[in-house]
Scaffold this motif. Structure first.
Motif, PDB file in Angstrom:
ATOM      1  N   PRO A  91      35.816 -29.196  -7.998  1.00 30.53           N
ATOM      2  CA  PRO A  91      36.296 -30.465  -7.319  1.00 30.53           C
ATOM      3  C   PRO A  91      35.429 -31.405  -6.855  1.00 30.53           C
ATOM      4  CG  PRO A  91      36.943 -28.381  -6.074  1.00 30.53           C
ATOM      5  CD  PRO A  91      36.197 -27.760  -7.404  1.00 30.53           C
ATOM      6  N   ILE A  92      35.318 -32.376  -7.062  1.00 33.22           N
ATOM      7  CA  ILE A  92      34.468 -33.579  -6.650  1.00 33.22           C
ATOM      8  C   ILE A  92      34.418 -33.262  -5.050  1.00 33.22           C
ATOM      9  CG2 ILE A  92      34.064 -36.034  -6.263  1.00 33.22           C
ATOM     10  CD1 ILE A  92      33.919 -35.269  -9.442  1.00 33.22           C
ATOM     11  N   ALA A  93      35.230 -33.019  -4.325  1.00 30.84           N
ATOM     12  CA  ALA A  93      34.753 -32.812  -2.850  1.00 30.84           C
ATOM     13  C   ALA A  93      34.005 -31.665  -2.677  1.00 30.84           C
ATOM     14  CB  ALA A  93      36.225 -32.473  -2.138  1.00 30.84           C
ATOM     15  N   GLU A  94      33.633 -30.706  -3.377  1.00 27.86           N
ATOM     16  CA  GLU A  94      32.527 -29.859  -3.162  1.00 27.86           C
ATOM     17  C   GLU A  94      31.125 -30.257  -3.456  1.00 27.86           C
ATOM     18  OE1 GLU A  94      33.334 -26.905  -2.120  1.00 27.86           O
ATOM     19  OE2 GLU A  94      35.235 -26.136  -2.657  1.00 27.86           O
ATOM     20  N   ILE A  95      31.142 -31.344  -4.111  1.00 28.83           N
ATOM     21  CA  ILE A  95      29.890 -31.938  -4.258  1.00 28.83           C
ATOM     22  C   ILE A  95      29.271 -32.874  -3.634  1.00 28.83           C
ATOM     23  CG2 ILE A  95      28.581 -32.711  -6.314  1.00 28.83           C
ATOM     24  CD1 ILE A  95      30.359 -31.644  -8.110  1.00 28.83           C
ATOM     25  N   LEU A  96      30.478 -33.772  -3.040  1.00 30.31           N
ATOM     26  CA  LEU A  96      30.008 -35.175  -2.419  1.00 30.31           C
ATOM     27  C   LEU A  96      30.070 -34.959  -0.763  1.00 30.31           C
ATOM     28  CD1 LEU A  96      32.000 -37.593  -4.812  1.00 30.31           C
ATOM     29  CD2 LEU A  96      29.446 -36.903  -4.981  1.00 30.31           C
ATOM     30  N   ASP A  97      29.444 -35.956  -0.051  1.00 31.53           N
ATOM     31  CA  ASP A  97      29.675 -35.987   1.410  1.00 31.53           C
ATOM     32  C   ASP A  97      29.276 -34.708   2.058  1.00 31.53           C
ATOM     33  OD1 ASP A  97      29.668 -38.667   1.129  1.00 31.53           O
ATOM     34  OD2 ASP A  97      32.044 -38.312   0.903  1.00 31.53           O
ATOM     35  N   ILE A  98      28.307 -33.889   1.745  1.00 32.95           N
ATOM     36  CA  ILE A  98      28.056 -32.805   2.375  1.00 32.95           C
ATOM     37  C   ILE A  98      27.031 -32.735   3.399  1.00 32.95           C
ATOM     38  CG2 ILE A  98      26.769 -30.407   1.944  1.00 32.95           C
ATOM     39  CD1 ILE A  98      28.032 -30.669  -0.921  1.00 32.95           C
ATOM     40  N   ARG A  99      26.424 -34.162   3.334  1.00 30.55           N
ATOM     41  CA  ARG A  99      25.348 -34.274   4.330  1.00 30.55           C
ATOM     42  C   ARG A  99      24.417 -33.180   5.017  1.00 30.55           C
ATOM     43  NH1 ARG A  99      26.699 -38.434   3.246  1.00 30.55           N
ATOM     44  NH2 ARG A  99      27.583 -40.137   4.351  1.00 30.55           N
ATOM     45  N   GLY A 100      23.901 -32.651   3.581  1.00 33.59           N
ATOM     46  CA  GLY A 100      22.969 -31.378   3.958  1.00 33.59           C
ATOM     47  C   GLY A 100      21.484 -31.865   4.497  1.00 33.59           C
ATOM     48  N   PHE A 101      21.185 -33.250   4.538  1.00 35.52           N
ATOM     49  CA  PHE A 101      20.034 -33.686   5.022  1.00 35.52           C
ATOM     50  C   PHE A 101      20.189 -34.483   6.286  1.00 35.52           C
ATOM     51  CE2 PHE A 101      18.330 -32.823   0.739  1.00 35.52           C
ATOM     52  CZ  PHE A 101      17.122 -32.510   1.005  1.00 35.52           C
ATOM     53  N   ASN A 102      21.132 -34.618   6.832  1.00 31.45           N
ATOM     54  CA  ASN A 102      21.666 -35.063   8.110  1.00 31.45           C
ATOM     55  C   ASN A 102      21.195 -34.060   9.288  1.00 31.45           C
ATOM     56  OD1 ASN A 102      22.699 -36.073  10.448  1.00 31.45           O
ATOM     57  ND2 ASN A 102      24.648 -36.249   9.677  1.00 31.45           N
ATOM     58  N   LEU A 103      20.210 -34.756  10.123  1.00 26.56           N
ATOM     59  CA  LEU A 103      19.764 -33.836  11.064  1.00 26.56           C
ATOM     60  C   LEU A 103      20.718 -33.243  12.147  1.00 26.56           C
ATOM     61  CD1 LEU A 103      16.536 -35.665  12.035  1.00 26.56           C
ATOM     62  CD2 LEU A 103      16.773 -33.419  10.764  1.00 26.56           C
ATOM     63  N   ASN A 104      21.838 -33.964  12.242  1.00 25.15           N
ATOM     64  CA  ASN A 104      22.764 -33.544  13.097  1.00 25.15           C
ATOM     65  C   ASN A 104      23.944 -32.558  12.452  1.00 25.15           C
ATOM     66  OD1 ASN A 104      21.711 -34.768  15.455  1.00 25.15           O
ATOM     67  ND2 ASN A 104      22.275 -36.680  14.727  1.00 25.15           N
ATOM     68  N   ALA A 105      23.532 -32.525  11.115  1.00 24.47           N
ATOM     69  CA  ALA A 105      24.406 -31.398  10.618  1.00 24.47           C
ATOM     70  C   ALA A 105      24.682 -30.064  11.053  1.00 24.47           C
ATOM     71  CB  ALA A 105      24.446 -31.480   9.011  1.00 24.47           C
ATOM     72  N   ILE A 106      25.696 -29.431  11.104  1.00 25.53           N
ATOM     73  CA  ILE A 106      25.872 -28.128  11.751  1.00 25.53           C
ATOM     74  C   ILE A 106      24.741 -27.150  10.855  1.00 25.53           C
ATOM     75  CG2 ILE A 106      27.142 -26.050  12.088  1.00 25.53           C
ATOM     76  CD1 ILE A 106      29.490 -28.510  11.600  1.00 25.53           C
ATOM     77  N   LEU A 107      24.227 -26.152  11.434  1.00 30.01           N
ATOM     78  CA  LEU A 107      23.136 -25.581  10.863  1.00 30.01           C
ATOM     79  C   LEU A 107      23.945 -24.276  10.415  1.00 30.01           C
ATOM     80  CD1 LEU A 107      20.007 -24.989  10.441  1.00 30.01           C
ATOM     81  CD2 LEU A 107      20.243 -23.600  12.583  1.00 30.01           C
ATOM     82  N   GLU A 108      24.216 -24.323   9.024  1.00 30.14           N
ATOM     83  CA  GLU A 108      24.917 -23.281   8.498  1.00 30.14           C
ATOM     84  C   GLU A 108      24.205 -22.017   8.064  1.00 30.14           C
ATOM     85  OE1 GLU A 108      28.215 -24.048   5.729  1.00 30.14           O
ATOM     86  OE2 GLU A 108      27.377 -26.335   6.077  1.00 30.14           O
ATOM     87  N   ILE A 109      24.252 -20.896   8.647  1.00 30.89           N
ATOM     88  CA  ILE A 109      23.688 -19.747   8.230  1.00 30.89           C
ATOM     89  C   ILE A 109      24.856 -18.763   8.017  1.00 30.89           C
ATOM     90  CG2 ILE A 109      22.097 -17.713   8.710  1.00 30.89           C
ATOM     91  CD1 ILE A 109      20.809 -19.413  10.429  1.00 30.89           C
ATOM     92  N   ASP A 110      25.066 -18.084   6.774  1.00 28.70           N
ATOM     93  CA  ASP A 110      26.052 -17.156   6.552  1.00 28.70           C
ATOM     94  C   ASP A 110      26.056 -15.852   7.331  1.00 28.70           C
ATOM     95  OD1 ASP A 110      27.663 -15.233   5.242  1.00 28.70           O
ATOM     96  OD2 ASP A 110      27.831 -16.398   3.532  1.00 28.70           O
ATOM     97  N   PRO A 111      26.713 -15.539   8.248  1.00 28.44           N
ATOM     98  CA  PRO A 111      26.618 -14.530   8.981  1.00 28.44           C
ATOM     99  C   PRO A 111      26.425 -13.098   8.233  1.00 28.44           C
ATOM    100  CG  PRO A 111      29.122 -15.247   8.876  1.00 28.44           C
ATOM    101  CD  PRO A 111      28.114 -16.241   8.403  1.00 28.44           C
ATOM    102  N   GLU A 112      26.700 -12.717   7.062  1.00 34.18           N
ATOM    103  CA  GLU A 112      26.444 -11.680   6.203  1.00 34.18           C
ATOM    104  C   GLU A 112      25.078 -11.633   6.041  1.00 34.18           C
ATOM    105  OE1 GLU A 112      29.151 -11.255   2.725  1.00 34.18           O
ATOM    106  OE2 GLU A 112      30.232 -12.972   3.508  1.00 34.18           O
ATOM    107  N   PHE A 113      24.561 -12.699   5.952  1.00 37.61           N
ATOM    108  CA  PHE A 113      23.181 -12.557   5.650  1.00 37.61           C
ATOM    109  C   PHE A 113      22.227 -12.174   6.604  1.00 37.61           C
ATOM    110  CE2 PHE A 113      18.985 -14.456   6.904  1.00 37.61           C
ATOM    111  CZ  PHE A 113      18.290 -14.361   5.836  1.00 37.61           C
ATOM    112  N   LEU A 114      22.533 -12.313   7.925  1.00 40.56           N
ATOM    113  CA  LEU A 114      21.814 -11.623   9.014  1.00 40.56           C
ATOM    114  C   LEU A 114      21.863 -10.146   8.962  1.00 40.56           C
ATOM    115  CD1 LEU A 114      22.520 -14.395  11.650  1.00 40.56           C
ATOM    116  CD2 LEU A 114      20.368 -13.963  10.289  1.00 40.56           C
TER     117      LEU A 114
END
Length: 325
Positions: free
Chosen positions: A196-219
């Motif tokens: 879906p187009i929504a999965e690709i657009l407006d993710i704001r991955g380079f926005n400094l104030n974007a939430i820092l997402e770290i997958d909890p399973e990774f840890l």
């Protein structure tokens, strides 16, 4: 001007991962977005160039659904400037841009374009790097090509293609491996280029104030069967940083290891500040910003993620510890 910036998505992925299928859908489907798709050959000598382009010219074609397809060679800054001028003159209309990095290994230089050139930065906003990974062949590609690892390391979001064809157990192993290379990119399955187009657009991955997402399973996952050159690690601390020491240390790390640092990002607890400090970088370019206030009852702490090639993890962790107040 800032409110008028056109968001840009960089789409990357290894050969045969399904990027083109995805782009063809974007160019044909009736999704209501006016997207300029730039297929960037970056002057690489591909086999079919002579067949495709007798004359070394850009082709800008308007599609039936209002999207624009633009096949370019050469300088990305020039093309983006040209498109913006034509848009401002009312010759063409688009409200976002997707750049496909054909056959180009590291999306870093493309991403940096949006920080280095002021005119581009005024007109465009880098939204995210999306990497398509082939669920069937991805594991082998990661083994054989560090470029494939770089593309994963750079991603803000990973789309796993051909999931309907891949063995579920192998797919889960690949997913765990992708998460170790890049813990901050959510992984989404796509079937037949049907994202879906929504999965690709407006993710704001380079926005400094974007939430820092770290997958909890990774840890929690610690078994490293693969010795990938590109790896990630997380630094956490409940003690505040001394701002001057931290800036000195990070500047030094970037000077020495910048070319091998793909993405680094964090929310920091700084001595003497009641607000979060949010920082991130791409290779040698680093930016920091003041984030939200620490909430009542919230225990301030720092969390930083580093993704890069053969990074001296212990040295960086020790250095960061020495910057704590």
């Amino acid at each position: 001007m800032a409110g008028n910036q056109v968001p840009v998505t960089i789409l990357t992925g290894f050969l045969g991962s399904g990027k083109t299928t995805l782009l063809n859908r974007i160019l044909k489907e009736d999704h209501g977005h006016r997207i300029a798709v730039i297929e960037n050959e970056f002057g690489e000598e591909g086999v079919d160039n002579d067949l495709l382009l007798q004359e070394r010219d850009e082709q800008i074609v308007e599609m039936n659904n209002g999207c624009i397809c633009c096949t370019v060679r050469g300088d990305l800054i020039r093309i983006l400037g040209d498109l913006a001028e034509r848009r401002e003159a009312g010759e063409i209309a688009f409200d976002r841009v997707i750049i496909e990095t054909t056959g180009m290994a590291d999306p870093g230089p493309v991403a940096q374009t949006f920080f280095i050139d002021d005119e581009i930065a005024d007109r465009y906003l880098l939204d995210a790097v999306i990497t398509v990974v082939d669920a069937v062949h991805g594991d082998k590609q990661l083994d054989e090509h560090t470029e494939a690892q770089e593309q994963v390391g750079f991603a803000d979001r990973i789309l796993m293609s051909k999931v309907d064809l891949a063995d579920p157990a192998a797919q889960e192993r690949l997913r765990e491996r992708l998460m170790r290379i890049n813990p901050r990119a959510p992984i989404k399955p796509v079937n037949f280029g049907n994202a879906p187009i929504a999965e690709i657009l407006d993710i704001r991955g380079f926005n400094l104030n974007a939430i820092l997402e770290i997958d909890p399973e990774f840890l929690t996952s610690d078994e490293h069967e693969h010795n990938d050159a590109i790896q990630s690690f997380v630094f956490r601390s409940k003690k505040p940083f001394d701002p001057a020491k931290l800036e000195d240390f990070l500047s030094g790390v970037i000077q020495v290891y910048g070319p091998d640092l793909l993405r680094y990002k964090g929310v920091l607890f700084m001595k003497g500040s009641d607000r979060q400090t949010v920082f991130q970088g791409v290779h040698m370019m680093m930016g920091a910003d003041t984030g939200r206030r620490w909430q009542p009852g919230e225990k301030p702490s720092s969390k930083m993620v580093f993704i890069g090639r053969n990074l001296p993890r212990d040295m960086i962790v020790k250095g960061l510890e020495q910057c704590l107040a």
